[in-house]
Design an enzyme around this catalytic site. Structure first.
Site, short mmCIF file in Angstrom:
data_model
loop_
_atom_site.label_atom_id
_atom_site.label_comp_id
_atom_site.label_asym_id
_atom_site.label_seq_id
_atom_site.Cartn_x
_atom_site.Cartn_y
_atom_site.Cartn_z
N SER A 1 0.83 -1.20 0.00
CA SER A 1 0.00 0.00 0.00
C SER A 1 0.88 1.26 0.00
CB SER A 1 -0.96 -0.03 1.20
OG SER A 1 -1.95 0.95 1.08
N ASP B 1 -9.92 -4.14 -4.95
CA ASP B 1 -9.41 -3.18 -3.97
C ASP B 1 -10.22 -1.89 -4.03
OD1 ASP B 1 -7.87 -1.59 -2.28
OD2 ASP B 1 -5.96 -2.28 -3.11
N HIS C 1 -7.88 -5.29 -0.39
CA HIS C 1 -6.62 -4.54 -0.32
C HIS C 1 -5.46 -5.34 0.25
CE1 HIS C 1 -4.09 -1.02 -0.26
NE2 HIS C 1 -3.98 -1.04 1.06
#
Length: 314
Positions: free
Chosen positions: A140, A254, A284
């Site tokens: 991320s 996501d 995610h």
């Protein structure tokens, strides 16, 4: 400075003040050695280091640096470290500044490259300690930092693994307007973090643990968001400058970051270095997904790493 901790780690409160916390964690026999490294500006970051089982009789095949995502901390990567150590790799992760048990004002980035500069110092210390180039694994926001690090050629790396990297966000015009106002007037003002924990994983236990984790941050600042916006544009512009083999693990469902950013970055990266695996139903946190998807993600990662570790195997 990189030294073993001789007492319980501390959880910094607002402004870097500290409070006592729990002892070093252990799971399934693999213990994380906790230490601290002081950055050039004096901020101390918490490090976790895992070593392969020495009873295997072989020297480690390499090292991995894990860069975690927004609002979380490196303690959430114990299970990832276990898989990597099982391959014969030593692993180091760290809590980014303003996150977890590291120092620094909570969720504040004083300039857009703050996290990138910290990774450079963490990288340098690891290279000095182990005398080898690390594999970078970023998730991320950590994936954005790792992608920028590699494409800007801040330091050489052995390989790059990106998990749901934040290479594009879904920001409405109204959100961008508010961001610009806050960036001008109050860049350090903490506002609610928009991450919906339900969108992290299909596994309800993962969601529950995330919500109950006292080290997970619930706010964000305009300064941190600006580091995303600046970093995403620069990473996309520099994708063709990648020099290391890269694996991208992307959750097609996501909703925390826009996976289209991963597709764009991949398309512009050198064709002979890039590999991307798209998990259509994945949310995610692909390393924390419900089974059987979680095992599929780790199988993909381990197969790719084995191919890239093969030249060094004895």
């Amino acid at each position: 400075m990189d030294k073993p901790m001789t007492e319980d780690p501390v959880h910094p409160a607002e402004g870097g003040q500290s409070a006592r916390a729990e002892a070093p964690e252990a799971a399934r026999g693999l213990v994380a050695l906790q230490s601290r490294q002081r950055m050039r500006d004096g901020t101390e970051l918490l490090l976790r280091t895992w070593e392969p089982d020495p009873r295997g009789g072989s020297a480690p095949l390499g090292c991995v640096l894990i860069v975690h995502g927004l609002a979380e901390h490196s303690g959430r990567y114990q299970h990832v470290a276990e898989v990597l150590c099982g391959l014969g790799l030593r692993v180091r992760a760290y809590d980014q500044r303003g996150h977890g048990a590291s120092g620094g004002a909570r969720m504040v980035a004083d300039h857009p490259d703050s996290y990138l500069d910290d990774l450079a110092e963490i990288h340098d210390a690891a290279v000095r300690a182990w005398n080898e180039l690390p594999i970078l694994l970023g998730h991320s926001m950590g994936g954005l930092v790792a992608a920028r690090f590699a494409t800007a050629r801040v330091r050489p790396v052995r390989a790059l693994v990106l998990s749901s990297p934040a290479l594009a966000l879904r920001l409405s015009p109204a959100m961008m307007t508010l961001h610009r106002v806050l960036l001008t007037l109050a860049p350090r003002l903490r506002v609610p973090n928009p991450i919906d924990a339900r969108m992290l994983s299909h596994d309800p236990q993962v969601v529950a643990r995330y919500r109950a984790d006292p080290l997970v941050q619930t706010t964000i600042t305009a300064g941190v968001l600006e580091s995303f916006i600046h970093g995403m544009a620069q990473a996309q512009a520099d994708a063709a400058r990648l020099e290391a083999p890269m694996l991208m693990l992307v959750g097609g469902a996501d909703r925390v970051v826009d996976p289209a950013g991963s597709r764009t970055f991949f398309e512009h990266a050198p064709a002979d270095l890039r590999e991307q695996v798209w998990f259509d139903q994945g949310y995610h946190e692909v390393f924390n997904e419900a089974e059987p998807l979680r095992s599929e993600v780790f199988a993909t990662l381990t197969e790719w790493l084995r191919r890239h570790l093969a030249p060094l195997q004895r």
